[in-house]
Design a protein around this motif. Structure first.
Motif, PDB file in Angstrom:
ATOM      1  N   ASP A 209       2.063   7.488  -2.168  1.00 32.06           N
ATOM      2  CA  ASP A 209       2.624   7.983  -0.899  1.00 32.06           C
ATOM      3  C   ASP A 209       3.621   6.967  -0.337  1.00 32.06           C
ATOM      4  O   ASP A 209       4.687   7.333   0.173  1.00 32.06           O
ATOM      5  N   LEU A 210       3.271   5.680  -0.417  1.00 32.62           N
ATOM      6  CA  LEU A 210       4.160   4.633   0.090  1.00 32.62           C
ATOM      7  C   LEU A 210       5.447   4.575  -0.722  1.00 32.62           C
ATOM      8  O   LEU A 210       6.541   4.492  -0.157  1.00 32.62           O
ATOM      9  N   ILE A 241       3.707   3.602   7.819  1.00 30.46           N
ATOM     10  CA  ILE A 241       3.858   2.715   6.657  1.00 30.46           C
ATOM     11  C   ILE A 241       2.955   1.491   6.754  1.00 30.46           C
ATOM     12  O   ILE A 241       2.254   1.136   5.802  1.00 30.46           O
ATOM     13  N   GLU A 242       2.900   0.871   7.935  1.00 30.93           N
ATOM     14  CA  GLU A 242       2.047  -0.331   8.049  1.00 30.93           C
ATOM     15  C   GLU A 242       0.572   0.009   7.937  1.00 30.93           C
ATOM     16  O   GLU A 242      -0.195  -0.694   7.292  1.00 30.93           O
ATOM     17  N   GLY A 243       0.196   1.106   8.586  1.00 29.04           N
ATOM     18  CA  GLY A 243      -1.210   1.529   8.526  1.00 29.04           C
ATOM     19  C   GLY A 243      -1.617   1.854   7.098  1.00 29.04           C
ATOM     20  O   GLY A 243      -2.710   1.476   6.642  1.00 29.04           O
ATOM     21  N   PRO A 281       4.386  -0.779  -4.010  1.00 28.22           N
ATOM     22  CA  PRO A 281       5.799  -0.398  -4.018  1.00 28.22           C
ATOM     23  C   PRO A 281       6.716  -1.619  -4.019  1.00 28.22           C
ATOM     24  O   PRO A 281       6.481  -2.571  -3.269  1.00 28.22           O
ATOM     25  N   VAL A 282       7.752  -1.581  -4.862  1.00 27.13           N
ATOM     26  CA  VAL A 282       8.675  -2.704  -4.992  1.00 27.13           C
ATOM     27  C   VAL A 282       9.274  -3.079  -3.634  1.00 27.13           C
ATOM     28  O   VAL A 282       9.260  -4.236  -3.224  1.00 27.13           O
ATOM     29  N   LEU A 284       8.245  -2.664  -0.674  1.00 23.56           N
ATOM     30  CA  LEU A 284       7.269  -3.220   0.259  1.00 23.56           C
ATOM     31  C   LEU A 284       7.042  -4.690  -0.056  1.00 23.56           C
ATOM     32  O   LEU A 284       6.973  -5.534   0.829  1.00 23.56           O
ATOM     33  N   ASP A 285       6.951  -4.965  -1.368  1.00 19.91           N
ATOM     34  CA  ASP A 285       6.795  -6.318  -1.847  1.00 19.91           C
ATOM     35  C   ASP A 285       7.948  -7.188  -1.350  1.00 19.91           C
ATOM     36  O   ASP A 285       7.757  -8.297  -0.885  1.00 19.91           O
ATOM     37  N   GLN A 286       9.158  -6.648  -1.467  1.00 18.91           N
ATOM     38  CA  GLN A 286      10.341  -7.395  -1.047  1.00 18.91           C
ATOM     39  C   GLN A 286      10.343  -7.593   0.457  1.00 18.91           C
ATOM     40  O   GLN A 286      10.691  -8.659   0.954  1.00 18.91           O
ATOM     41  N   ARG A 287       9.911  -6.573   1.180  1.00 24.01           N
ATOM     42  CA  ARG A 287       9.837  -6.715   2.645  1.00 24.01           C
ATOM     43  C   ARG A 287       8.893  -7.830   3.036  1.00 24.01           C
ATOM     44  O   ARG A 287       9.154  -8.613   3.931  1.00 24.01           O
ATOM     45  N   ALA A 288       7.735  -7.854   2.335  1.00 25.31           N
ATOM     46  CA  ALA A 288       6.726  -8.874   2.650  1.00 25.31           C
ATOM     47  C   ALA A 288       7.235 -10.258   2.265  1.00 25.31           C
ATOM     48  O   ALA A 288       6.932 -11.240   2.927  1.00 25.31           O
TER      49      ALA A 288
END
Lengths: 289, 289
Positions: A209-210, A241-243, A281-282, A284-288
């Protein structure tokens, strides 16, 4: 032999059978298109990891179980991509089977892969028929009706959808097949391994879903934004998205906690963490990062 | 238990499984629509007749083999009726599955029936795992690639069709499954039983061509004149109606002559003659009468 090589060798052997003698060549081509080169092979990797954690005393059986699960998974992808289901033109970064070979051969490709999945099990079963039969019945439980991936897809044709049953069958089932069949192949009771499969399946659903919500088509190798476009229930729609990201962490923690006590417990925890990294998710990883 | 009751009881038991617990009801309905009420159940009847001729010392295995063959046959009918294949609106005198339930559920119905066929075998295999595994592998041989019914259908997507391989796979395969699996279930060598299945399949093909040419849609319960309409190769196109009828007689004579020496040989010859009567086109029978 390393996990990856065991899986690919078994799948290649299954595919080679289709080209014996006089055969319809386009179906043989379509079968290879559907299965090679593979995706992450997450389900068979989990199956072999559980077998190894349980001692893996019959590696030809666990390898066959892993291959059977992947063949069944590929069958479901080919049929799910058809216009009457997801109508997906792209899969693993290349044309889906019906785009490349037409709908008739795509239907036959799925059918043949289901048949081949059972044959992979039957061929390996002679060394231990009782485990082999248990593996076959378990593959059926998580593939057919009422709890398997066919049932999961069929929930989408119901006026009233049981969301829990739908997700468990559509996404969870083949992960439960992976953990329980890994245990059976190694001669262990499958029951304590169901929860690990169910939780990995749940994590995979949330991660999917993400990915659908935040990745691009180029990153993902298939169309994105499908949940929102089709107004489907999703973890992102429900939690944001965060939840949904927090929920993914919780589920993976639960998955690791559910691993039964076994000789290879520590190594298996590592594998689940590694798989978790892979399904993250790629973007998301980059965001983190 | 009489042959007919053994087959129907086993099929009903397989279908009942689909309704356990929370399940997508329309797929369960579509599965019943695809399988009940049956046609002549010719293939499972042949399977049980061969098993009986060989002593039938494990009736739960031969019954499971018969049910598995019929479930696989029904799966192929559901998929073959789809618009991308034969586009048939009617089957056994009622709407085809995709006409009644839509194409998505028709595809899932075929998939689920294939899975259920293997489960019928696996369930019965615990009593004699070695015969059970041999049955499973034989079902695969005559269902998948390169020689089974999936291959048979796939020949229609080839630019160059090998007509012999096409007919053997498309029509002959499940009859060869019927005779050989009947023998295996009774603990006999399947090899000598292949020819009987191949010849019955050939007879069935010629009879089917004759039915398509001379019967009405009402008599047959499905559209007629399809071979001529689609310019398909057929025994009628090749030999004419009288020539094809003589050929049918020759093939059936050869089928009976091919029956291996076994305790129930005489009874089996009778069964083949009775099946021959059943596959004979109604209109032809009346013309002769």
């Amino acid at each position: 032999m390393p996990t990856h090589a065991r899986i690919e060798t078994a799948i290649a052997a299954a595919l080679a059978r289709h080209r014996r003698g006089r055969h319809p060549g386009r179906l043989a081509d379509a079968l290879e298109h559907a299965v090679l080169p593979g995706g992450a092979r997450i389900r068979p990797t989990i199956c072999l990891s559980v077998a190894r954690a349980c001692g893996d005393d019959a590696p030809e059986l666990s390898t066959a179980a892993a291959a059977a699960i992947e063949l069944m998974h590929c069958a479901s992808l080919v049929h799910d991509d058809l216009p009457v289901f997801d109508d997906a033109d792209i899969r693993r970064g290349k044309p889906s089977v019906h785009k490349a070979y037409g709908q008739a051969l795509a239907i036959l490709t799925g059918d043949t892969l289901i048949i081949q999945a059972y044959d992979a099990l039957a061929e390996a079963s002679l060394s231990d028929p009782y485990r082999g039969i248990q593996l076959s019945r378990t593959l059926t439980r998580y593939s057919g009706m009422p709890y398997g991936i066919c049932a999961g897809q069929a929930w989408e044709s119901e006026a009233q959808v049981d969301l829990h049953a739908y997700h468990m069958a559509k996404t969870g089932a083949l992960f439960m097949a992976a953990t329980t069949m890994g245990a059976i192949a190694a001669g262990e009771d499958p029951e304590p391994w169901i929860e690990l499969g169910a939780r990995i399946g749940e994590a995979f659903q949330v991660a999917d879903d993400l990915r659908d919500a935040i990745m691009t088509q180029d990153e993902l190798g298939k169309p994105v934004g499908q949940d929102e476009a089709h107004d489907r229930p999703s973890a992102v729609a429900q939690y944001g998205i965060e939840g949904a990201t927090r929920r993914l962490d919780d589920i993976l923690g639960g998955a690791i906690a559910s691993i039964p006590s076994c000789p290879g417990e520590a190594q298996l925890c590592e594998m689940v963490r590694a798989q978790a990294q892979m399904i993250m998710p790629v973007s998301l990883d980059q965001r983190a990062g």
